[in-house]
Design a protein around this motif. Structure first.
Motif, PDB file in Angstrom:
ATOM      1  N   HIS A   8       1.094  -1.028  -0.095  1.00 11.60           N
ATOM      2  CA  HIS A   8      -0.295   0.437   0.267  1.00 11.60           C
ATOM      3  C   HIS A   8       0.929   1.687   0.325  1.00 11.60           C
ATOM      4  O   HIS A   8       0.788   2.435  -0.691  1.00 11.60           O
ATOM      5  CB  HIS A   8      -0.577   0.265   1.463  1.00 11.60           C
ATOM      6  CG  HIS A   8      -2.035   1.130   1.043  1.00 11.60           C
ATOM      7  ND1 HIS A   8      -1.832   2.073   1.594  1.00 11.60           N
ATOM      8  CD2 HIS A   8      -3.206   1.231   1.000  1.00 11.60           C
ATOM      9  CE1 HIS A   8      -2.574   3.041   1.764  1.00 11.60           C
ATOM     10  NE2 HIS A   8      -3.383   3.190   0.690  1.00 11.60           N
ATOM     11  N   GLN A   9       1.976   1.673   0.683  1.00 12.38           N
ATOM     12  CA  GLN A   9       2.821   2.884   0.885  1.00 12.38           C
ATOM     13  C   GLN A   9       3.771   2.473  -0.484  1.00 12.38           C
ATOM     14  O   GLN A   9       4.092   3.865  -1.295  1.00 12.38           O
ATOM     15  CB  GLN A   9       3.974   1.810   2.160  1.00 12.38           C
ATOM     16  CG  GLN A   9       2.886   2.616   3.059  1.00 12.38           C
ATOM     17  CD  GLN A   9       3.953   1.809   4.453  1.00 12.38           C
ATOM     18  OE1 GLN A   9       5.234   1.540   3.887  1.00 12.38           O
ATOM     19  NE2 GLN A   9       3.357   2.151   4.973  1.00 12.38           N
ATOM     20  N   LEU A  10       3.605   1.728  -0.970  1.00 16.83           N
ATOM     21  CA  LEU A  10       4.840   1.892  -2.198  1.00 16.83           C
ATOM     22  C   LEU A  10       3.956   2.189  -3.555  1.00 16.83           C
ATOM     23  O   LEU A  10       4.196   3.684  -4.294  1.00 16.83           O
ATOM     24  CB  LEU A  10       5.642   0.100  -2.637  1.00 16.83           C
ATOM     25  CG  LEU A  10       5.814   0.719  -3.853  1.00 16.83           C
ATOM     26  CD1 LEU A  10       7.074   1.304  -4.323  1.00 16.83           C
ATOM     27  CD2 LEU A  10       6.334  -0.979  -4.518  1.00 16.83           C
ATOM     28  N   ILE A  11       3.021   1.785  -3.612  1.00 16.17           N
ATOM     29  CA  ILE A  11       1.511   2.288  -4.552  1.00 16.17           C
ATOM     30  C   ILE A  11       0.874   3.473  -4.214  1.00 16.17           C
ATOM     31  O   ILE A  11       1.196   4.846  -4.716  1.00 16.17           O
ATOM     32  CB  ILE A  11       0.018   1.445  -4.353  1.00 16.17           C
ATOM     33  CG1 ILE A  11       0.359  -0.156  -5.090  1.00 16.17           C
ATOM     34  CG2 ILE A  11      -0.984   2.155  -5.570  1.00 16.17           C
ATOM     35  CD1 ILE A  11      -0.554  -0.787  -4.935  1.00 16.17           C
ATOM     36  N   LYS A  46      -6.860   2.660  -4.510  1.00 13.46           N
ATOM     37  CA  LYS A  46      -8.204   3.263  -3.662  1.00 13.46           C
ATOM     38  C   LYS A  46      -8.116   3.330  -2.130  1.00 13.46           C
ATOM     39  O   LYS A  46      -8.997   4.949  -1.493  1.00 13.46           O
ATOM     40  CB  LYS A  46      -9.250   2.421  -3.705  1.00 13.46           C
ATOM     41  CG  LYS A  46     -10.106   2.600  -5.303  1.00 13.46           C
ATOM     42  CD  LYS A  46     -11.222   1.925  -5.470  1.00 13.46           C
ATOM     43  CE  LYS A  46     -11.499   0.826  -7.415  1.00 13.46           C
ATOM     44  NZ  LYS A  46     -12.443   0.338  -7.224  1.00 13.46           N
ATOM     45  N   GLN A  47      -7.859   2.787  -1.713  1.00 13.70           N
ATOM     46  CA  GLN A  47      -7.475   3.186  -0.619  1.00 13.70           C
ATOM     47  C   GLN A  47      -6.697   4.065   0.373  1.00 13.70           C
ATOM     48  O   GLN A  47      -5.496   4.433  -0.155  1.00 13.70           O
ATOM     49  CB  GLN A  47      -7.424   1.245   0.484  1.00 13.70           C
ATOM     50  CG  GLN A  47      -8.241   0.395   0.054  1.00 13.70           C
ATOM     51  CD  GLN A  47      -8.036  -0.516   0.913  1.00 13.70           C
ATOM     52  OE1 GLN A  47      -6.848  -0.967   1.291  1.00 13.70           O
ATOM     53  NE2 GLN A  47      -8.394  -1.490   0.499  1.00 13.70           N
ATOM     54  N   ALA A  53      -9.322  -6.480   4.873  1.00 11.30           N
ATOM     55  CA  ALA A  53     -10.177  -7.275   5.738  1.00 11.30           C
ATOM     56  C   ALA A  53     -11.568  -6.765   3.709  1.00 11.30           C
ATOM     57  O   ALA A  53     -12.264  -7.581   3.213  1.00 11.30           O
ATOM     58  CB  ALA A  53     -11.721  -7.358   5.963  1.00 11.30           C
ATOM     59  N   ARG A  54     -10.922  -5.143   3.209  1.00  7.01           N
ATOM     60  CA  ARG A  54     -12.076  -4.918   2.273  1.00  7.01           C
ATOM     61  C   ARG A  54     -11.320  -5.952   1.105  1.00  7.01           C
ATOM     62  O   ARG A  54     -12.669  -5.778  -0.042  1.00  7.01           O
ATOM     63  CB  ARG A  54     -11.923  -3.304   2.212  1.00  7.01           C
ATOM     64  CG  ARG A  54     -13.086  -2.715   1.675  1.00  7.01           C
ATOM     65  CD  ARG A  54     -12.673  -1.329   1.488  1.00  7.01           C
ATOM     66  NE  ARG A  54     -12.258  -0.728  -0.050  1.00  7.01           N
ATOM     67  CZ  ARG A  54     -11.863   0.109  -0.136  1.00  7.01           C
ATOM     68  NH1 ARG A  54     -11.918   1.152   0.734  1.00  7.01           N
ATOM     69  NH2 ARG A  54     -11.749   0.907  -1.410  1.00  7.01           N
TER      70      ARG A  54
END
Length: 190
Positions: A8-11, A46-47, A53-54
Motif C-alpha cells: 500500500h505504501q509503495l503504491i 483506492k484505499q 479485509a476489504r
C-alpha cells in the motif's frame, strides 16, 4: 498478525506517470484478458488506509484471493520491476548498473576490445562526476581485461589506480561520517 502495509505504501508513493507506466508494463505479461494484479493494484490504490479485509471481501469470488500474501508479494516485486524500467536511464546508478552489465556481457563473450571501449567511456564519466564507488567496479573490470590481454604494465597501473580510488573512498566516508554526525546534532537541537 497484522498484514504488511508495504505494498500500500509503495503504491501510494508512486506518481501518476509511474502508475500509468506500471499498467502499460503489466499488460505485456498477461495471458488472456484478465489481469488480477492490475485489479488488486487499483483496489489498493483506492484505499486511503490499507484495509486487507476489504480487499478480501472485494475479491471473494476470485481464486487468487486464497493466496493473497503471495499475490501481494508478486505484485510488490512486479511494481519494483516496472519502476526500474520506468527510471532506467534517469539516474546515474541505474544507468551505470546497465553499463556494468554491458561490460560483463562483452567480457564474457570475449569481446575485449569492445569491453575496453565501454570501460574507458564509463571511467571518464565516473571520474568527471566523482562517482568513486562505481569507478572502483569499472576499474576492476579493466583489471580483468588487462589479465586477459596479459598486459603486465596495464595491470600494475590498474592496481595502483584501484588503491588510489579506495583511499579517496575512505576519505569520503570519513568526511560523510563527520557531516552526518553534525546533521544529527542539528536535528536533535544540540
Amino acid at each position: 498478525m497484522k498484514p504488511s502495509e508495504d505494498l500500500h505504501q509503495l503504491i501510494k508513493n508512486m506518481s501518476m506517470s509511474e502508475k500509468r507506466y506500471f499498467k502499460i508494463h503489466s499488460t505485456r505479461h498477461v495471458i488472456g484478458f484478465n489481469n488480477n494484479y492490475i485489479h488488486l493494484f487499483d483496489e489498493i490504490d483506492k484505499q486511503v488506509e490499507y484495509d486487507e479485509a476489504r480487499i478480501k471481501k472485494t475479491f471473494s469470488k476470485e481464486t487468487f484471493i486464497k493466496h493473497l500474501p503471495s499475490e501481494k508479494n508478486y505484485l510488490y516485486n512486479h511494481i519494483l520491476d516496472s519502476l526500474n524500467a520506468f527510471h532506467k536511464d534517469r539516474t546515474f546508478l541505474t544507468r551505470y548498473s546497465n553499463v556494468l552489465m554491458n561490460i560483463e556481457i562483452l567480457y564474457n563473450k570475449g569481446l575485449f576490445e569492445q569491453c575496453r571501449k565501454v570501460i574507458q567511456k564509463a571511467k571518464k564519466e565516473a571520474y568527471l562526476l566523482e562517482k568513486f564507488s562505481i569507478l572502483f567496479l569499472i576499474i576492476r573490470w579493466e583489471t580483468l581485461v588487462f589479465v586477459k590481454d596479459e598486459d603486465t604494465k596495464g595491470l600494475h597501473k590498474s592496481f595502483a589506480e584501484e588503491l588510489r580510488i579506495l583511499e579517496v573512498i575512505r576519505i569520503q566516508t570519513a568526511l560523510m561520517q563527520i557531516a552526518f554526525n553534525i546533521q544529527i546534532e542539528i536535528y536533535s537541537g544540540k
